[in-house]
Structure formats: structure tokens, C-alpha cells
Write an enzyme that holds these catalytic residues in place. Structure first.
Site, PDB file in Angstrom:
ATOM      1  N   ILE A   1      50.873 -34.204  72.607  1.00  0.00           N
ATOM      2  CA  ILE A   1      49.672 -33.740  71.926  1.00  0.00           C
ATOM      3  C   ILE A   1      50.052 -32.491  71.141  1.00  0.00           C
ATOM      4  CG2 ILE A   1      47.987 -34.788  73.459  1.00  0.00           C
ATOM      5  CD1 ILE A   1      47.721 -32.238  74.959  1.00  0.00           C
ATOM      6  N   ASP A   2      49.341 -32.236  70.073  1.00  0.00           N
ATOM      7  CA  ASP A   2      49.696 -31.150  69.164  1.00  0.00           C
ATOM      8  C   ASP A   2      49.672 -29.797  69.865  1.00  0.00           C
ATOM      9  OD1 ASP A   2      49.797 -33.065  67.150  1.00  0.00           O
ATOM     10  OD2 ASP A   2      47.703 -32.740  66.597  1.00  0.00           O
TER      11      ASP A   2
END
Length: 343
Positions: A143-144
Site C-alpha cells: 500500500i502507498d
């Protein structure tokens, strides 16, 4: 360096190529992925009938005797760092983390340290049994940096292979919470005119496109309809804010998992994420729609308002179905409190 020897015999009517025959017949408990076996062939670690074979296309036959010398896991070149982690679940094969905002998952040239992998190397220590021949955590999804929420990471080769297959087959349950501009609605003629956007029963927005790296801005993803990688996102409205409603809390779930998928898809639909510096932008809200204090919270929110809230999958070793939930982080809770007029 120490080795373990994996031996077996090719069964009936094996694929004619060595690499494909190995993939079919290698014992499951050897925990060797196709990628790992390809490296072992290239390294001269595979013998067929006591002869080293380094050509993955070499012909094989039923009854051929196979011996694979597998090096024990090496220490990773990535340095462990004692960074606190919120561990949701952990056993010998995998670990589930609630990642905070601001943490990069894997070291890269711009972020060589302070990452989740650095933290996991310190946290897991000698409990990493080796992924791909190296003592390191097995990253099967990301995930970012500025997105918070749940991540599962493999600690063993068996878990890494099993989780990777589930992500490839799109059987992993992943639900996100996002705060977006506007409120997606099936009755909105603008949305009905957007290519790739459709609605399913229950006012569920479905976005189906291809995604690829942007031609001019390599940090961004772009929506395509030819080329790129297939991507499907679904979203439903959980809560509306403003009079008229100008902000929505959405529940989004992934059929595929591409880089920035929710962020770029919601922006494509005209409902970019609040705080998203890459796709969402900052929008001017109608003055009468909500109190100034709430509008200011929206304007000043410092990151994309996105949280990986639910993660469910089949345990790759025990085959148990497991599911985890992580509450919204404090900054998103504060944002929603302001929007509800309760802060």
C-alpha cells in the site's frame, strides 16, 4: 555454504521442458517457486540422472531422477531497524501489520531505510526461514506510503508462494475506506457518460479500465482502454456530508490490485480522494454546503484519505480462512468528526 538436497522422480507423461516438469513434480514441501527453480537451473544446481542440466528447455522423460541442491537462506543485505510495529497477527509463516501513514513498504533508492521491511527484519529476527533463498520478509502486496492499514507479509517460502497465488487469483478480500469529493450516484448523468463506469444493484459504482504508467509523469498511473493491465474497483457510499452533499465516505474493494488503483479510478470517475496530492487535488467547496471549520479540515488534510480496513485470505499453510479489520487512523477519525459537526 550449507545445502539441502531435494530428490524425486518425474511422474507419468511429464511436460517436455525441464522447467515445466519441475514446476509440476517438485515436492510441495520443498517450497520452491517457479522463479526460484529457474535460478537454480541457471546456477547449475539441478541434476537429471546425475548430470547437471542448465537449459530450462531441456527434454525430460518419465522416470528421470532429479536432484536439486538448494542453498540455505542467506542473510539479507537490507539492514534491520528497531521501528515499532502494530502487529495484528503473527505465526511462524506470516505476519499481519497495521501500517501507519508515512511508512514505505520496501527500500528503494529514495528511501533506503525506515521502511516496513527494515522494521520486519528487526522484529522477526531469526524467525525468517527464507523467501527466495534469502532471509527476508516476503512482500506479496503493497500500500502507498501515505495510505494506512493492513498488510500481510510472508515469513516462509511456503507462505510466500501460497499468498502470491491467492493475490494472483484475486481471491484475497480487501476493503478500503476513502473520503472523496462528491457523492457517486447511479442517477448522475455525468457518471453514466464516463467510459468504464457502471453501476450494480445497491448503487455500487464499478470502474473497469486498464491501468499503466503515465507517459509523461512516471510517478503516476493513467487510465487506458487499450494496453496496460486490467483493473476493476467497486465502491459504495457509506456516509454523505454537506447540504447539498459534497463529500462522501466510501467503502472500496478491489477485484484486481494495481498501483494507485483506488486513487486513479476514483479520480477518473470525478470523485478524487480528499488530500490526494497526485490525483485528487484540492477542490473549492460551496460555502453554504458545510461549516467553515469542516471545510478547512477538508482543505488541510495532508494525505490521501485512504485506509486499508479489511484483509481476508486463506492461511497458506493451515488453510484456515482468516479475516482482520483495522479501525480508521486518528487523522481520518478527526476528519470525519469535523464533517459530522461533532469535533
Amino acid at each position: 555454504m550449507s545445502h539441502r538436497l531435494v530428490t524425486f522422480v518425474f511422474g507419468e507423461t511429464p511436460p517436455s521442458r525441464l522447467d515445466k516438469a519441475l514446476a509440476r513434480d517438485v515436492p510441495e514441501d520443498a517450497n520452491l517457486s517457479r522463479t526460484r527453480m529457474a535460478r537454480l537451473i541457471e546456477a547449475g544446481s539441478v541434476q537429471i540422472n546425475e548430470q547437471v542440466v542448465q537449459d530450462p528447455r531441456a527434454k525430460v522423460a518419465e522416470g528421470d531422477r532429479v536432484a536439486i541442491a538448494v542453498e540455505e537462506a542467506e542473510e539479507s543485505h537490507i539492514l534491520p531497524e528497531a521501528i515499532p510495529l502494530e502487529v495484528i497477527f503473527e505465526d511462524d509463516d506470516l505476519i499481519v501489520i497495521n501500517k501507519p501513514t508515512g511508512m514505505v513498504v520496501h527500500p528503494a533508492p529514495g528511501t533506503p531505510s525506515g521502511t516496513l521491511v527494515n522494521a520486519l527484519l528487526a522484529h522477526c529476527g531469526d524467525n525468517l526461514s527464507g523467501v527466495g533463498g534469502m532471509k527476508r520478509p516476503g512482500i506479496v502486496h503493497r500500500i502507498d506510503k501515505e495510505t494506512s492499514g493492513l498488510l500481510v507479509v510472508a515469513k516462509s517460502d511456503a507462505a510466500h508462494q501460497g499468498l502470491a497465488k491467492q493475490f494472483e487469483a484475486h481471491t484475497v478480500e480487501r476493503y478500503y475506506r476513502a473520503v472523496v469529493y462528491g457523492v457517486p450516484d447511479a442517477n448522475d448523468p455525468r457518471l453514466r457518460g464516463i467510459k468504464g463506469a457502471s453501476f450494480e444493484p445497491g448503487n455500487i459504482l464499478k470502474l473497469t479500465t486498464q491501468l499503466a504508467r503515465h507517459k509523461t509523469d512516471r510517478q503516476k498511473q493513467a487510465v487506458l482502454f487499450n494496453g496496460g493491465r486490467h483493473a476493476v474497483t467497486r465502491a459504495r457510499t457509506v456516509e454523505r456530508f454537506g447540504t447539498p452533499a459534497v463529500i462522501a465516505l466510501m467503502e472500496c474493494w478491489l477485484e484486481t490490485g494495481r498501483t494507485h488503483q483506488i486513487r486513479v479510478h476514483m479520480a477518473h470517475a470525478g470523485h478524487g480522494l480528499v488530500g490526494d496530492p497526485t490525483y485528487g487535488g484540492k477542490r473549492k467547496l460551496p460555502k453554504a454546503a458545510m461549516p467553515e471549520a469542516a471545510a478547512e479540515q477538508v482543505r488541510s488534510f495532508p494525505r490521501q484519505a485512504l485506509h486499508a480496513a479489511v484483509l481476508g485470505f486463506e492461511h497458506p499453510v493451515t488453510n484456515e480462512n482468516i479475516r482482520f479489520e483495522a479501525p480508521l487512523p486518528q487523522d481520518m477519525q478527526d476528519l470525519l468528526s469535523a464533517l459530522r459537526g461533532t469535533s
